[in-house]
Scaffold this active site. Structure first.
Site, PDB file in Angstrom:
ATOM      1  N   GLY A  78       0.792  -1.236   0.000  1.00 39.00           N
ATOM      2  CA  GLY A  78       0.000   0.000   0.000  1.00 39.00           C
ATOM      3  C   GLY A  78       0.820   1.280   0.000  1.00 39.00           C
ATOM      4  CG  ASP A 129       4.952  -1.263   1.182  1.00 36.78           C
ATOM      5  OD1 ASP A 129       4.185  -1.034   0.233  1.00 36.78           O
ATOM      6  OD2 ASP A 129       6.203  -1.319   1.041  1.00 36.78           O
ATOM      7  CB  THR A 151      11.225  -2.592  -1.899  1.00 35.13           C
ATOM      8  OG1 THR A 151      10.211  -2.058  -2.776  1.00 35.13           O
ATOM      9  CG2 THR A 151      10.717  -3.881  -1.257  1.00 35.13           C
ATOM     10  CG  ASP A 176       9.696  -9.526   3.206  1.00 36.61           C
ATOM     11  OD1 ASP A 176       8.861  -9.940   2.374  1.00 36.61           O
ATOM     12  OD2 ASP A 176      10.929  -9.580   3.033  1.00 36.61           O
ATOM     13  CB  THR A 187      -0.181  -8.348 -14.315  1.00 30.59           C
ATOM     14  OG1 THR A 187       0.167  -7.645 -15.517  1.00 30.59           O
ATOM     15  CG2 THR A 187       0.655  -9.611 -14.253  1.00 30.59           C
ATOM     16  CG  ASP A 188      -1.861  -6.600 -19.115  1.00 29.07           C
ATOM     17  OD1 ASP A 188      -0.815  -6.684 -18.436  1.00 29.07           O
ATOM     18  OD2 ASP A 188      -2.060  -5.678 -19.943  1.00 29.07           O
ATOM     19  CD  GLU A 189       3.931  -7.631 -17.964  1.00 33.22           C
ATOM     20  OE1 GLU A 189       4.809  -8.513 -17.969  1.00 33.22           O
ATOM     21  OE2 GLU A 189       4.164  -6.442 -17.773  1.00 33.22           O
ATOM     22  CE1 TYR A 225       5.306  -8.095 -11.984  1.00 31.53           C
ATOM     23  CE2 TYR A 225       4.671  -7.899 -14.288  1.00 31.53           C
ATOM     24  CZ  TYR A 225       4.404  -7.695 -12.946  1.00 31.53           C
ATOM     25  OH  TYR A 225       3.211  -7.096 -12.576  1.00 31.53           O
ATOM     26  CB  SER A 226       4.694 -12.138 -17.148  1.00 32.15           C
ATOM     27  OG  SER A 226       5.714 -12.603 -17.981  1.00 32.15           O
ATOM     28  CE  LYS A 238       1.394  -9.852 -10.131  1.00 29.71           C
ATOM     29  NZ  LYS A 238       1.154  -9.254  -8.781  1.00 29.71           N
ATOM     30  CG  LEU A 284       7.064   4.663 -21.311  1.00 28.63           C
ATOM     31  CD1 LEU A 284       8.371   4.521 -22.074  1.00 28.63           C
ATOM     32  CD2 LEU A 284       5.892   4.311 -22.229  1.00 28.63           C
ATOM     33  CB  VAL A 322      12.371   4.685 -27.509  1.00 27.25           C
ATOM     34  CG1 VAL A 322      11.256   3.864 -28.143  1.00 27.25           C
ATOM     35  CG2 VAL A 322      11.854   6.033 -27.033  1.00 27.25           C
ATOM     36  CE1 TYR A 323      14.678  -0.044 -22.543  1.00 36.11           C
ATOM     37  CE2 TYR A 323      12.705  -1.252 -21.912  1.00 36.11           C
ATOM     38  CZ  TYR A 323      13.872  -0.600 -21.567  1.00 36.11           C
ATOM     39  OH  TYR A 323      14.242  -0.498 -20.244  1.00 36.11           O
TER      40      TYR A 323
END
Ligand code: NAD
Ligand code: DAU
Length: 332
Positions: free
Chosen positions: A8, A32, A35, A58, A122-124, A146-147, A150, A186, A202-203
């Protein structure tokens, strides 16, 4: 409603705590670890609210979680290592916090008498969307550390609903934008750099597509899922606002009055997902819709960062070691 909000003090979590306390009938206990991405300044304006409580801890620490979950009706679990680039640089943190931290929380939740356990996925987890927008029944095909972490946590939450009857609801949203996002992502990173007259890395070709959802709209979606979501169900939360990265960056530069010559094309992110896209029909049936108009929301967001230079500078400092290493090859 007594909420336990993990993470939070981060971007979406702090906006969510503010949103819920404004109702006047909620208590929010934030757990929280603070970090590099978590910051008490993000919740400074609500810290004197009688309904607000902060616990530093943690999610990987079972005892801290067991203590924090006491007297809770609803858990909203945001805490995570959230940056794709960091997880590529070193996947261990994402695996530990996102998978094992979530498992810890689920175990503590079994002992608590909860009305709802909202997992912020996540959508990922669907992987990149090359065809039609993803629906909740589509296969999970995460492509990066990461995805994948998740997706592991998302599946574990589903397993706890089936196996132990935990009232889990899974929330999968697209890219959020708005105030208090850590400047490694970004929009805030590029605001920070553009304000200093520095190049914008920019990647690849910058044509990757993200579906931008205002964080305020996302907070309303989470609130709705607490009130009307069905335990055991998964809900996509799209912004219905797909934009190539270069369009987002050009709008940001326009609002800041900075030149497009700051754009610098650099080595791509390994395994970069070219597009995310979600079908939001299911949550719309509950009565939710994205409200914030993109150009207005984005210009307000950019102005917020421009007006919070000290916040940006202090935030970047906390994560500078990683940023320097990651962008060494990319013109930092
Ligand atoms: P963030 O990085 O801004 O905040 C994460 C917070 O979690 C920080 O306050 C950090 O201190 C805390 N945290 C990290 N590890 C912890 C640990 N081990 N124990 C306790 N606290 C810990 O993240 P965000 O962008 O606000 O994302 C919040 C959630 O939403 C995440 O679960 C993320 O996967 C998900 N999500 C984010 C987006 C987005 O666009 N930002 C989109 C979809 C889903
Ligand atoms: O889709 C939801 C996800 O959105 C969340 O689950 C993640 O926690 C969140 O970080 C975000 O992931 P992205 O990787 O999409 O966000 P990021 O802001 O890192 O990147 C957005 C796009 O911008 C992506 O296509 C990569 C590109 N980009 C990003 C950075 C940091 C660049 O071109 N250059 C950069 O320096």
């Amino acid at each position: 409603m007594r909420l336990l909000v993990t993470g939070g003090a981060g971007f979406i979590g702090s906006n969510f705590v503010r949103h819920m306390l404004r109702r006047g009938d909620c208590r929010a206990r934030v757990l929280d670890a603070l970090t590099y991405a978590g910051n008490l300044d993000n919740v400074a304006d609500v810290s004197s609210d009688p309904g607000f409580e902060f616990v530093r801890g943690d999610v990987c620490d079972p005892e801290a979680v067991r203590q924090a979950i006491r007297d809770t009706d609803v858990v909203v679990h945001f805490a995570a290592e959230t940056h794709n680039d960091r997880s590529i640089h070193g996947p261990g943190g994402a695996a530990a916090t996102n998978v094992m931290g979530t498992l810890n929380l689920l175990e503590a939740a079994r002992e608590a008498d909860l009305d709802r356990f909202i997992f912020i996925s996540t959508d990922e987890v669907y992987g990149e969307a090359l065809g039609p927008p993803k629906t909740e029944t589509d296969r999970l095909q995460p492509r990066g550390p990461y995805s994948a972490s998740k997706a592991g946590a998302d599946l574990m939450c589903q397993a706890y609903h089936v196996t132990y009857g935990l009232p889990v609801i899974i929330h999968r949203a697209t890219n959020n934008y708005g105030p208090y996002q850590y400047p490694e992502k970004l929009i805030p990173l590029f605001c920070y750099r553009a304000l200093r007259g520095e190049s914008l890395p920019v990647y690849g070709d910058g044509m990757q597509v993200r579906d931008w959802l205002h964080v305020g709209d996302n907070c309303r979606a989470i609130e709705l899922l607490i009130e009307r979501g069905e335990p055991g169900e998964i809900y996509n939360v799209p912004g219905d606002n797909e934009r190539p990265n270069l369009d987002v960056i050009r709008l940001m530069l326009d609002e800041l009055g900075k030149p497009e010559s700051l754009i610098s094309f650099v080595e791509d992110r390994p395994g970069h997902d070219v597009r995310y896209s979600l079908n939001g029909g299911k949550i719309e049936l509950l009565g939710w819709d994205a409200d914030v108009e993109w150009e207005d929301g984005m210009r307000r967001t950019v102005r917020w960062y421009a007006e919070h230079r000290e916040w940006l500078e202090a935030s970047v400092k906390r994560g500078e070691d990683f940023l320097k290493q990651w962008y060494a090859k990319r013109g930092w």
